[in-house]
Motif scaffolding. Structure first.
Motif, PDB file in Angstrom:
ATOM      1  N   PHE A 140       0.844  -1.192   0.000  1.00 22.71           N
ATOM      2  CA  PHE A 140       0.000   0.000   0.000  1.00 22.71           C
ATOM      3  C   PHE A 140       0.883   1.246   0.000  1.00 22.71           C
ATOM      4  O   PHE A 140       1.770   1.393   0.839  1.00 22.71           O
ATOM      5  CB  PHE A 140      -0.940  -0.010   1.207  1.00 22.71           C
ATOM      6  CG  PHE A 140      -1.935  -1.135   1.135  1.00 22.71           C
ATOM      7  CD1 PHE A 140      -3.116  -0.993   0.421  1.00 22.71           C
ATOM      8  CD2 PHE A 140      -1.686  -2.352   1.759  1.00 22.71           C
ATOM      9  CE1 PHE A 140      -4.029  -2.039   0.329  1.00 22.71           C
ATOM     10  CE2 PHE A 140      -2.589  -3.396   1.677  1.00 22.71           C
ATOM     11  CZ  PHE A 140      -3.762  -3.238   0.962  1.00 22.71           C
ATOM     12  N   ASP A 153      -1.628   2.285  -9.866  1.00 26.15           N
ATOM     13  CA  ASP A 153      -2.324   1.361  -8.973  1.00 26.15           C
ATOM     14  C   ASP A 153      -2.440   0.002  -9.655  1.00 26.15           C
ATOM     15  O   ASP A 153      -2.874  -0.098 -10.799  1.00 26.15           O
ATOM     16  CB  ASP A 153      -3.723   1.920  -8.663  1.00 26.15           C
ATOM     17  CG  ASP A 153      -4.486   1.051  -7.688  1.00 26.15           C
ATOM     18  OD1 ASP A 153      -3.993   0.819  -6.584  1.00 26.15           O
ATOM     19  OD2 ASP A 153      -5.594   0.597  -8.058  1.00 26.15           O
ATOM     20  N   SER A 173      -3.386   4.160  -1.802  1.00 28.35           N
ATOM     21  CA  SER A 173      -4.264   4.470  -0.676  1.00 28.35           C
ATOM     22  C   SER A 173      -3.913   5.842  -0.136  1.00 28.35           C
ATOM     23  O   SER A 173      -2.755   6.108   0.196  1.00 28.35           O
ATOM     24  CB  SER A 173      -4.095   3.425   0.435  1.00 28.35           C
ATOM     25  OG  SER A 173      -4.792   3.844   1.589  1.00 28.35           O
TER      26      SER A 173
END
Length: 202
Positions: A140, A153, A173
């Motif tokens: 993340f 991503d 994130s």
């Protein structure tokens, strides 16, 4: 142990839910009713308030020893300064000791790991149903970090430190600080581990 444990799992579809009384659901570290209930069920050892200390008397004892202000055991001479500095009884921030040995310009990010709650203490790591949900060991990262380094991503990236490197699929994130990356631990397995198929996501 319950000799009918497996039958109970089957009867309840391997799920059990107990709803605490409303009066036990809040301020559980001080809630007398909850504390007695938790003690009765073996969740805690003592039915006493759970206090979070800002000042630690234990750390202060170590610090006083390092300062030569207490009787009893003393830290080794070559560690006195370190104990006096880092055993401060009040919370404070300091740069991790390891980063003093690392070129932080070459390795500017902090990396953390966290255990998925479903695999706490890896008890449930071999639960086939959970493994279908937690198949990838995502890294993340903050989207700003991805954009600055040219990846998107879902891309596969290498995470490298002064010790070694590992390949991860990244997930963006906003909840991650731009200077930090983190991933789960206890999910990813080496090829061939646990008899996993060569086609397994892990």
């Amino acid at each position: 142990p319950n000799p009918r444990q497996w039958e109970m799992y089957t009867q309840n579809n391997s799920v059990y839910h107990y709803k605490l009384p409303k009066s036990y659901q809040y301020m559980r570290n001080w809630n007398k009713g909850y504390l007695y209930w938790a003690r009765h069920h073996g969740l805690i050892r003592y039915a006493e308030p759970i206090l979070i200390h800002i000042y630690s008397e234990v750390l202060q004892k170590f610090r006083l020893a390092a300062q030569g202000k207490s009787d009893g055991r003393q830290p080794p001479e070559h560690l006195r300064d370190r104990v006096e500095t880092y055993f401060d009884p009040l919370p404070f921030y300091y740069e991790p000791l390891e980063s003093q040995l690392v070129d932080t310009e070459l390795y500017p990010l902090n990396a953390l790991t966290q255990r998925p709650m479903a695999m706490y203490h890896s008890w449930d790591s071999q639960n086939a149903w959970l493994r279908q949900i937690h198949t990838y060991n995502y890294l993340f990262v903050n989207p700003k970090l991805g954009i600055a380094n040219g990846f998107k991503d879902g891309d596969w990236v290498w995470v490298e430190s002064h010790l070694n490197r590992v390949r991860c699929m990244c997930r963006f994130s906003e909840a991650v600080e731009p200077g930090t990356v983190w991933t789960w631990n206890a999910i990813g397995k080496a090829a061939g581990a646990w008899g996993l198929s060569p086609k397994a996501n892990e």
